[in-house]
Design a protein around this motif. Sequence first.
Motif, PDB file in Angstrom:
ATOM      1  N   GLY A 119       1.042   4.017  -2.908  1.00  0.00           N
ATOM      2  CA  GLY A 119       0.830   5.436  -2.612  1.00  0.00           C
ATOM      3  C   GLY A 119       1.960   6.310  -3.129  1.00  0.00           C
ATOM      4  O   GLY A 119       1.728   7.396  -3.662  1.00  0.00           O
ATOM      5  N   LYS A 141      -3.828   4.080  -7.370  1.00  0.00           N
ATOM      6  CA  LYS A 141      -4.957   3.753  -6.497  1.00  0.00           C
ATOM      7  C   LYS A 141      -5.276   2.275  -6.645  1.00  0.00           C
ATOM      8  O   LYS A 141      -5.490   1.779  -7.749  1.00  0.00           O
ATOM      9  CB  LYS A 141      -6.168   4.601  -6.890  1.00  0.00           C
ATOM     10  CG  LYS A 141      -7.330   4.447  -5.967  1.00  0.00           C
ATOM     11  CD  LYS A 141      -8.465   5.378  -6.347  1.00  0.00           C
ATOM     12  CE  LYS A 141      -9.614   5.221  -5.390  1.00  0.00           C
ATOM     13  NZ  LYS A 141     -10.721   6.119  -5.733  1.00  0.00           N
ATOM     14  N   ALA A 189       0.833  -1.205   0.000  1.00  0.00           N
ATOM     15  CA  ALA A 189       0.000   0.000   0.000  1.00  0.00           C
ATOM     16  C   ALA A 189       0.866   1.253   0.000  1.00  0.00           C
ATOM     17  O   ALA A 189       0.558   2.232  -0.686  1.00  0.00           O
ATOM     18  CB  ALA A 189      -0.937  -0.006   1.206  1.00  0.00           C
ATOM     19  N   ARG A 233       1.625   6.753  -6.630  1.00  0.00           N
ATOM     20  CA  ARG A 233       0.338   7.400  -6.932  1.00  0.00           C
ATOM     21  C   ARG A 233      -0.574   6.489  -7.762  1.00  0.00           C
ATOM     22  O   ARG A 233      -1.168   6.896  -8.750  1.00  0.00           O
ATOM     23  CB  ARG A 233       0.545   8.743  -7.610  1.00  0.00           C
ATOM     24  CG  ARG A 233       1.320   9.719  -6.752  1.00  0.00           C
ATOM     25  CD  ARG A 233       1.316  11.108  -7.374  1.00  0.00           C
ATOM     26  NE  ARG A 233       2.212  12.012  -6.718  1.00  0.00           N
ATOM     27  CZ  ARG A 233       1.986  12.646  -5.583  1.00  0.00           C
ATOM     28  NH1 ARG A 233       0.880  12.436  -4.934  1.00  0.00           N
ATOM     29  NH2 ARG A 233       2.865  13.485  -5.076  1.00  0.00           N
ATOM     30  N   GLY A 267      -7.309  -1.207  -4.703  1.00  0.00           N
ATOM     31  CA  GLY A 267      -8.237  -1.714  -3.705  1.00  0.00           C
ATOM     32  C   GLY A 267      -7.570  -2.763  -2.829  1.00  0.00           C
ATOM     33  O   GLY A 267      -6.463  -3.225  -3.119  1.00  0.00           O
TER      34      GLY A 267
END
Length: 100
Positions: free
Chosen positions: A13, A18, A9, A16, A20
């Motif tokens: 991040g 996204k 994660a 950049r 799930g």
Amino acid sequence: MSVDKQTVAKIAGLARIKMGDDQLEALVPELNNILDWVEQLGEVDVTGVEPMAAVIPGAMRLRADEVDADPKTGGGRQGDVLANAPAAEHGFFGVPKVIE
């Protein structure tokens, strides 16, 4: 070395991207497999092996850098080419300054 869901994660991040929770979970074993493979490569004895850029040795084929002065085949037409330029300086295309 292994990664967990929080590490994936954080990497997503920083990149950049996204993602799930299900995508993060799917990437954990894939990244761990890649890291295991890299660790296996580190165990290989490469003493006496020269570094190489390609498997097949090759040489660049070069041609002579000659200016064709015949106006019919494209050389010797600097004046004609610069006649179309919005700004010509010292025999070259003039361009606006980009870096201060």
